[in-house]
Design a protein around this motif. Structure first.
Motif, PDB file in Angstrom:
ATOM      1  N   LEU A   4       0.859  -1.179   0.000  1.00 29.55           N
ATOM      2  CA  LEU A   4       0.000   0.000   0.000  1.00 29.55           C
ATOM      3  C   LEU A   4       0.898   1.232   0.000  1.00 29.55           C
ATOM      4  CD1 LEU A   4      -2.424  -1.315   2.751  1.00 29.55           C
ATOM      5  CD2 LEU A   4      -2.720  -1.488   0.276  1.00 29.55           C
ATOM      6  N   ARG A  12      -3.170   4.585   4.437  1.00 31.18           N
ATOM      7  CA  ARG A  12      -2.611   3.253   4.150  1.00 31.18           C
ATOM      8  C   ARG A  12      -2.873   2.261   5.281  1.00 31.18           C
ATOM      9  NH1 ARG A  12       3.304   4.404   3.903  1.00 31.18           N
ATOM     10  NH2 ARG A  12       2.623   5.820   5.544  1.00 31.18           N
ATOM     11  N   THR A  13      -2.662   2.698   6.530  1.00 31.10           N
ATOM     12  CA  THR A  13      -2.853   1.796   7.667  1.00 31.10           C
ATOM     13  C   THR A  13      -4.304   1.359   7.781  1.00 31.10           C
ATOM     14  OG1 THR A  13      -1.029   2.853   8.861  1.00 31.10           O
ATOM     15  CG2 THR A  13      -2.576   1.543  10.155  1.00 31.10           C
ATOM     16  N   THR A  15      -6.415   1.031   5.339  1.00 33.80           N
ATOM     17  CA  THR A  15      -6.638   0.044   4.284  1.00 33.80           C
ATOM     18  C   THR A  15      -6.038  -1.300   4.660  1.00 33.80           C
ATOM     19  OG1 THR A  15      -6.635   1.777   2.585  1.00 33.80           O
ATOM     20  CG2 THR A  15      -6.272  -0.488   1.839  1.00 33.80           C
ATOM     21  N   ALA A  16      -4.834  -1.282   5.257  1.00 32.58           N
ATOM     22  CA  ALA A  16      -4.183  -2.526   5.673  1.00 32.58           C
ATOM     23  C   ALA A  16      -5.042  -3.290   6.670  1.00 32.58           C
ATOM     24  CB  ALA A  16      -2.805  -2.226   6.268  1.00 32.58           C
ATOM     25  N   THR A  32       0.986  -9.118  13.283  1.00 34.30           N
ATOM     26  CA  THR A  32       1.342  -7.798  12.763  1.00 34.30           C
ATOM     27  C   THR A  32       2.557  -7.248  13.495  1.00 34.30           C
ATOM     28  OG1 THR A  32       0.032  -6.441  14.312  1.00 34.30           O
ATOM     29  CG2 THR A  32      -1.129  -7.359  12.399  1.00 34.30           C
ATOM     30  N   MET A  73       1.250  -8.707   8.665  1.00 35.88           N
ATOM     31  CA  MET A  73       1.094  -7.304   8.314  1.00 35.88           C
ATOM     32  C   MET A  73       2.267  -6.532   8.899  1.00 35.88           C
ATOM     33  SD  MET A  73       0.215  -3.958   8.744  1.00 35.88           S
ATOM     34  CE  MET A  73      -0.655  -3.593  10.252  1.00 35.88           C
ATOM     35  N   ILE A  97       1.118  -8.180   3.935  1.00 35.29           N
ATOM     36  CA  ILE A  97       0.528  -6.871   3.655  1.00 35.29           C
ATOM     37  C   ILE A  97       1.420  -5.822   4.312  1.00 35.29           C
ATOM     38  CG2 ILE A  97      -1.489  -5.381   3.986  1.00 35.29           C
ATOM     39  CD1 ILE A  97      -3.129  -7.985   4.302  1.00 35.29           C
ATOM     40  N   SER A  98       1.799  -4.804   3.553  1.00 31.26           N
ATOM     41  CA  SER A  98       2.654  -3.777   4.145  1.00 31.26           C
ATOM     42  C   SER A  98       2.413  -2.434   3.473  1.00 31.26           C
ATOM     43  CB  SER A  98       4.133  -4.156   4.023  1.00 31.26           C
ATOM     44  OG  SER A  98       4.934  -3.240   4.755  1.00 31.26           O
ATOM     45  N   THR A  99       2.930  -1.375   4.094  1.00 33.97           N
ATOM     46  CA  THR A  99       2.820  -0.028   3.548  1.00 33.97           C
ATOM     47  C   THR A  99       4.204   0.507   3.219  1.00 33.97           C
ATOM     48  OG1 THR A  99       3.039   1.186   5.645  1.00 33.97           O
ATOM     49  CG2 THR A  99       0.842   0.334   5.089  1.00 33.97           C
TER      50      THR A  99
END
Length: 242
Positions: A4, A12-13, A15-16, A32, A73, A97-99
Motif C-alpha cells: 500500500l 494506508r494503515t 486500508t491494511a 502484525t 502485516m 501486507i505492508s505499507t
C-alpha cells in the motif's frame, strides 16, 4: 505480497487493517508488526516495535516468521532489510501486507530497486501495489476542470455538487474523508519489465494498455459521483505522475 503506497496521512494503515479484517478467521494465524499498534483486533497477534529494546521491524519480523504465520502485516517497509525479509516470507507461501512511503504505485517499483533489492525478488513476490490518497467527502470552474486533465466536452452533462457549509464543517461543505485508489497488478509482462529494470514510464505505459487507472482517474469518478470536489482531487493527486 500486497503493498500500500502513499504519503503520510493517506490512509494506508486503515486500508491494511481493512484487509486484515476481511482475512481474519479462527483458522488463520495472523501476526502484525506495528509502530505503534493503532487498532486492536481480536484473534490477531500484534507486536509493537521498540527500538530501545532492539525490537525493530526487521528483527521482529524474523522472530515472527518462526511461528509459521499464515498472514503477516508489516506497518512500514522502512528499508532494504525489512523489504527483503517480507518478500522472502511471501515467496514461502504467506500473505504479506505492508505499507511504503511513495507517491504512486508504479513509482514504488523504482523505489524498491533503488533500495538495492534484486529485480527478480520484487517481480516474483509482489501481487499488486495499491497507491492511495484521502480526499474530503459543486458547477465547477472550467479552468479547474481543464487542470484536472479532462476534456470539457466529456463533462458537458456532468453534475457537480458542493455542500453549502455550516458551523460543524467550518463552512467548507465537506465532512469526513474517502479514499481514491490506483492498483498496479503485476502480470507476466510487468514482471519481465521489472526484471529488465525498465523505467517507471515504460511500466506505466504498459500498465495503462492493460486498463490501469491512475489516482486522478479514480478521483474524477468520485467527483462525478458527487462524493468530493475537483479541488480536493487536484490537491491529493498533484504529486502523482500523469
Amino acid at each position: 505480497m500486497i503493498l500500500l503506497a502513499g504519503p503520510a496521512g493517506s490512509g494506508r494503515t486503515t486500508t491494511a487493517f481493512t484487509l486484515i479484517n476481511l482475512l481474519n478467521t479462527a483458522e488463520k494465524n495472523i501476526v502484525t508488526v506495528e509502530d505503534p499498534v493503532e487498532y486492536h483486533i481480536k484473534r490477531v497477534n500484534q507486536v509493537e516495535v521498540n527500538p530501545k529494546a532492539g525490537v525493530i521491524f526487521a528483527s521482529a519480523l524474523r522472530h515472527i516468521l518462526r511461528q509459521d504465520p499464515d498472514i503477516v502485516m508489516i506497518g512500514d517497509i522502512e528499508g532494504k532489510e525489512t523489504a527483503e525479509i517480507a518478500m522472502h516470507a511471501s515467496l514461502a507461501g504467506r500473505v504479506v501486507i505492508s505499507t511504503i512511503h511513495m507517491n504512486s504505485a508504479v513509482g514504488t517499483v523504482s523505489r524498491l530497486l533503488d533500495m538495492g533489492i534484486e529485480p527478480y525478488l520484487v517481480s516474483s513476490s509482489i501481487m499488486c501495489i495499491v497507491g492511495q490518497r484521502l480526499v474530503q467527502s459543486y458547477e465547477a470552474d472550467p479552468a479547474i476542470i481543464k487542470e484536472l486533465g479532462v476534456k470539457a466536452a466529456s463533462m458537458k452533462n456532468a453534475v457537480f455538487s458542493r455542500g453549502a457549509g455550516c458551523a460543524a464543517c467550518k463552512g467548507t461543505g465537506l465532512r469526513g474523508r474517502i479514499g481514491i485508489f490506483e492498483i498496479l497488478l503485476l502480470d507476466d509482462e510487468i514482471r519481465a519489465m521489472i526484471n529488465s529494470r525498465a523505467d517507471s514510464k515504460a511500466i506505466l505505459d504498459a500498465a495503462r494498455k492493460k486498463g490501469f487507472l491512475p489516482l486522478r482517474a479514480d478521483g474524477i469518478r468520485a467527483v462525478l459521483a458527487g462524493r468530493t470536489t475537483v479541488e480536493e482531487v487536484l490537491q491529493a493527486a498533484q504529486m502523482v505522475e500523469d
